[in-house]
Design a protein around this motif. Structure first.
Motif, PDB file in Angstrom:
ATOM      1  N   GLY A  30       0.808  -1.204   0.000  1.00  0.00           N
ATOM      2  CA  GLY A  30       0.000   0.000   0.000  1.00  0.00           C
ATOM      3  C   GLY A  30       0.844   1.258   0.000  1.00  0.00           C
ATOM      4  O   GLY A  30       1.840   1.356   0.721  1.00  0.00           O
ATOM      5  N   GLY A  31       0.478   2.212  -0.835  1.00  0.00           N
ATOM      6  CA  GLY A  31       1.210   3.462  -0.908  1.00  0.00           C
ATOM      7  C   GLY A  31       2.353   3.469  -1.893  1.00  0.00           C
ATOM      8  O   GLY A  31       3.000   4.492  -2.093  1.00  0.00           O
ATOM      9  N   SER A  32       2.645   2.334  -2.539  1.00  0.00           N
ATOM     10  CA  SER A  32       3.710   2.298  -3.526  1.00  0.00           C
ATOM     11  C   SER A  32       3.289   3.059  -4.772  1.00  0.00           C
ATOM     12  O   SER A  32       2.104   3.191  -5.077  1.00  0.00           O
ATOM     13  CB  SER A  32       4.066   0.857  -3.892  1.00  0.00           C
ATOM     14  OG  SER A  32       4.548   0.174  -2.765  1.00  0.00           O
ATOM     15  N   SER A  33       4.276   3.549  -5.498  1.00  0.00           N
ATOM     16  CA  SER A  33       4.003   4.292  -6.719  1.00  0.00           C
ATOM     17  C   SER A  33       4.532   3.521  -7.913  1.00  0.00           C
ATOM     18  O   SER A  33       5.185   2.494  -7.772  1.00  0.00           O
ATOM     19  CB  SER A  33       4.646   5.681  -6.652  1.00  0.00           C
ATOM     20  OG  SER A  33       6.051   5.574  -6.484  1.00  0.00           O
ATOM     21  N   GLY A  34       4.289   4.052  -9.097  1.00  0.00           N
ATOM     22  CA  GLY A  34       4.806   3.430 -10.309  1.00  0.00           C
ATOM     23  C   GLY A  34       3.904   2.378 -10.898  1.00  0.00           C
ATOM     24  O   GLY A  34       4.316   1.617 -11.764  1.00  0.00           O
ATOM     25  N   ALA A  37      -2.225   0.231 -10.271  1.00  0.00           N
ATOM     26  CA  ALA A  37      -3.013  -0.493  -9.274  1.00  0.00           C
ATOM     27  C   ALA A  37      -3.144   0.331  -7.997  1.00  0.00           C
ATOM     28  O   ALA A  37      -2.246   1.086  -7.616  1.00  0.00           O
ATOM     29  CB  ALA A  37      -2.364  -1.838  -8.967  1.00  0.00           C
ATOM     30  N   ASP A  38      -4.287   0.167  -7.320  1.00  0.00           N
ATOM     31  CA  ASP A  38      -4.456   0.777  -6.000  1.00  0.00           C
ATOM     32  C   ASP A  38      -3.614   0.057  -4.955  1.00  0.00           C
ATOM     33  O   ASP A  38      -3.227   0.655  -3.948  1.00  0.00           O
ATOM     34  CB  ASP A  38      -5.931   0.725  -5.593  1.00  0.00           C
ATOM     35  CG  ASP A  38      -6.819   1.511  -6.550  1.00  0.00           C
ATOM     36  OD1 ASP A  38      -6.724   2.748  -6.547  1.00  0.00           O
ATOM     37  OD2 ASP A  38      -7.566   0.871  -7.312  1.00  0.00           O
ATOM     38  N   LYS A  39      -3.347  -1.232  -5.184  1.00  0.00           N
ATOM     39  CA  LYS A  39      -2.517  -2.020  -4.281  1.00  0.00           C
ATOM     40  C   LYS A  39      -1.483  -2.758  -5.121  1.00  0.00           C
ATOM     41  O   LYS A  39      -1.706  -3.901  -5.534  1.00  0.00           O
ATOM     42  CB  LYS A  39      -3.381  -2.997  -3.486  1.00  0.00           C
ATOM     43  CG  LYS A  39      -2.627  -3.719  -2.377  1.00  0.00           C
ATOM     44  CD  LYS A  39      -3.572  -4.620  -1.581  1.00  0.00           C
ATOM     45  CE  LYS A  39      -2.847  -5.328  -0.452  1.00  0.00           C
ATOM     46  NZ  LYS A  39      -3.751  -6.228   0.299  1.00  0.00           N
ATOM     47  N   ILE A 142      -0.196  -7.405 -14.057  1.00  0.00           N
ATOM     48  CA  ILE A 142      -1.532  -8.000 -14.121  1.00  0.00           C
ATOM     49  C   ILE A 142      -2.421  -7.262 -13.132  1.00  0.00           C
ATOM     50  O   ILE A 142      -2.136  -7.232 -11.940  1.00  0.00           O
ATOM     51  CB  ILE A 142      -1.501  -9.504 -13.776  1.00  0.00           C
ATOM     52  CG1 ILE A 142      -0.477 -10.245 -14.646  1.00  0.00           C
ATOM     53  CG2 ILE A 142      -2.891 -10.101 -13.927  1.00  0.00           C
ATOM     54  CD1 ILE A 142      -0.789 -10.250 -16.121  1.00  0.00           C
ATOM     55  N   LEU A 143      -3.493  -6.646 -13.635  1.00  0.00           N
ATOM     56  CA  LEU A 143      -4.429  -5.919 -12.783  1.00  0.00           C
ATOM     57  C   LEU A 143      -5.731  -6.695 -12.669  1.00  0.00           C
ATOM     58  O   LEU A 143      -6.292  -7.138 -13.669  1.00  0.00           O
ATOM     59  CB  LEU A 143      -4.706  -4.527 -13.352  1.00  0.00           C
ATOM     60  CG  LEU A 143      -3.500  -3.589 -13.464  1.00  0.00           C
ATOM     61  CD1 LEU A 143      -3.929  -2.233 -14.012  1.00  0.00           C
ATOM     62  CD2 LEU A 143      -2.800  -3.425 -12.127  1.00  0.00           C
ATOM     63  N   PHE A 163      -8.278  -1.747  -8.022  1.00  0.00           N
ATOM     64  CA  PHE A 163      -7.487  -2.680  -8.814  1.00  0.00           C
ATOM     65  C   PHE A 163      -6.335  -3.220  -7.966  1.00  0.00           C
ATOM     66  O   PHE A 163      -5.625  -2.459  -7.304  1.00  0.00           O
ATOM     67  CB  PHE A 163      -6.924  -2.002 -10.070  1.00  0.00           C
ATOM     68  CG  PHE A 163      -7.964  -1.661 -11.092  1.00  0.00           C
ATOM     69  CD1 PHE A 163      -8.360  -2.593 -12.037  1.00  0.00           C
ATOM     70  CD2 PHE A 163      -8.566  -0.413 -11.091  1.00  0.00           C
ATOM     71  CE1 PHE A 163      -9.326  -2.295 -12.975  1.00  0.00           C
ATOM     72  CE2 PHE A 163      -9.542  -0.099 -12.020  1.00  0.00           C
ATOM     73  CZ  PHE A 163      -9.921  -1.039 -12.967  1.00  0.00           C
ATOM     74  N   LEU A 164      -6.176  -4.534  -7.998  1.00  0.00           N
ATOM     75  CA  LEU A 164      -5.055  -5.216  -7.356  1.00  0.00           C
ATOM     76  C   LEU A 164      -4.061  -5.652  -8.415  1.00  0.00           C
ATOM     77  O   LEU A 164      -4.448  -6.111  -9.489  1.00  0.00           O
ATOM     78  CB  LEU A 164      -5.528  -6.448  -6.587  1.00  0.00           C
ATOM     79  CG  LEU A 164      -6.579  -6.260  -5.492  1.00  0.00           C
ATOM     80  CD1 LEU A 164      -6.973  -7.626  -4.936  1.00  0.00           C
ATOM     81  CD2 LEU A 164      -6.043  -5.376  -4.386  1.00  0.00           C
ATOM     82  N   GLU A 165      -2.770  -5.523  -8.115  1.00  0.00           N
ATOM     83  CA  GLU A 165      -1.753  -6.081  -8.999  1.00  0.00           C
ATOM     84  C   GLU A 165      -1.387  -7.465  -8.491  1.00  0.00           C
ATOM     85  O   GLU A 165      -1.165  -7.657  -7.287  1.00  0.00           O
ATOM     86  CB  GLU A 165      -0.502  -5.202  -9.038  1.00  0.00           C
ATOM     87  CG  GLU A 165       0.557  -5.739 -10.010  1.00  0.00           C
ATOM     88  CD  GLU A 165       1.848  -4.954  -9.969  1.00  0.00           C
ATOM     89  OE1 GLU A 165       2.749  -5.272 -10.784  1.00  0.00           O
ATOM     90  OE2 GLU A 165       1.981  -4.041  -9.134  1.00  0.00           O
ATOM     91  N   THR A 166      -1.327  -8.439  -9.369  1.00  0.00           N
ATOM     92  CA  THR A 166      -0.963  -9.800  -8.998  1.00  0.00           C
ATOM     93  C   THR A 166       0.150 -10.295  -9.921  1.00  0.00           C
ATOM     94  O   THR A 166       0.436  -9.693 -10.955  1.00  0.00           O
ATOM     95  CB  THR A 166      -2.167 -10.754  -9.111  1.00  0.00           C
ATOM     96  OG1 THR A 166      -2.453 -10.998 -10.492  1.00  0.00           O
ATOM     97  CG2 THR A 166      -3.394 -10.182  -8.421  1.00  0.00           C
ATOM     98  N   SER A 167       0.734 -11.404  -9.527  1.00  0.00           N
ATOM     99  CA  SER A 167       1.651 -12.095 -10.430  1.00  0.00           C
ATOM    100  C   SER A 167       0.839 -12.816 -11.500  1.00  0.00           C
ATOM    101  O   SER A 167      -0.375 -13.026 -11.331  1.00  0.00           O
ATOM    102  CB  SER A 167       2.498 -13.100  -9.653  1.00  0.00           C
ATOM    103  OG  SER A 167       1.678 -14.151  -9.150  1.00  0.00           O
TER     104      SER A 167
END
Length: 248
Positions: A30-34, A37-39, A142-143, A163-167
């Motif tokens: 949480g809070g990462s940039s770049g 995705a929201d997470k 992957i979102l 949106f979640l980022e996943t592998s």
């Protein structure tokens, strides 16, 4: 920062473990940039996907606590310092056992605290982050969309799309790191025949086998995994000791 070669009065044994992801992983930062995705997913400075060692240690401690209680050992309640050894506020179980004495430390310390530590006793076990060595260029972003649910009304909240980022899913990505285990603390004020065998390896291995998923959205099928372990040198006396939770 902890440097392994600066840990005094102990010898470390390191074991490599690998988590093989069977679905898709969502260890959010949480809070990462770049990322859109929201997470976003956790990455290191080289952009490799990472499972933080702190997450593994916390999950493993929880599983080991459940196993020890199932074997009728008295175990304190983490992570609240007041209900952990040696304070154990409000706990009425039998902690007055020779196995719970530790040389150089006051009070009693349950089997779990003797491995993972507490506010008084240092931890015997250190975890590396598990790192996926697959080239980040081969792992596209992957979102996965989701929506916040109102549990009381049982409907989706308005304007709560995220949106979640996943592998990537179903790629059997391998995350590898090491566990570092130091010498067992010795009992104090206990007869020689009360010194227990080193049960830590047996309890850790059993606890890891109880971890079937890591990260977020596990109920939605994310983070499911299996483990690859080395052949740990476990002795039968360790299993016999753990089986004596109710006393002899």
């Amino acid at each position: 920062m902890i440097f392994l070669d600066e840990i005094s009065n102990s010898s470390l044994t390191s074991y490599e473990i690998t988590a093989v992801i069977d679905s898709a992983l969502c260890v959010g930062a949480g809070g990462s940039s770049g990322s859109l995705a929201d997470k976003p997913i956790v990455r290191n400075s080289e952009r490799n996907l990472v499972i933080p060692g702190s997450q593994i240690k916390g999950r493993l401690r929880h599983e080991c606590e459940k196993i020890a209680r199932g074997l009728h050992w008295a175990v304190c309640y983490s992570p609240n310092p007041q209900t952990m050894c040696p304070q154990r506020a409000g706990l009425t179980e039998n902690f007055d056992r020779p196995e719970y004495h530790v040389s150089g430390y006051e009070g009693k310390h349950c089997l779990i605290c003797k491995i993972f530590g507490n506010p008084v006793l240092r931890s015997r076990i250190l975890f590396d982050d598990l790192i996926c060595m697959e080239d980040p260029e081969n792992l596209p972003e992957i979102l996965r969309p989701g929506v916040t649910l109102n549990r009381r009304r049982r409907v989706a909240e308005e304007q709560k799309l995220y949106f979640l980022e996943t592998s990537p899913a179903n790629t059997q990505l391998k995350f590898t790191g090491q566990i570092h285990l130091s010498d067992a603390p010795q009992n104090a004020n206990a007869p020689d025949n009360a010194n227990e065998p080193d049960y830590a390896g047996a309890l850790i291995l059993t606890g890891l086998r109880h971890i079937h998923a890591l990260g977020g959205s596990k109920s939605a099928g994310l983070g499911w995994l299996h483990w690859e372990f080395p052949n740990l040198p476990l002795k039968e006396t360790a299993w016999d000791f753990l089986a004596k939770g109710e006393g002899e």
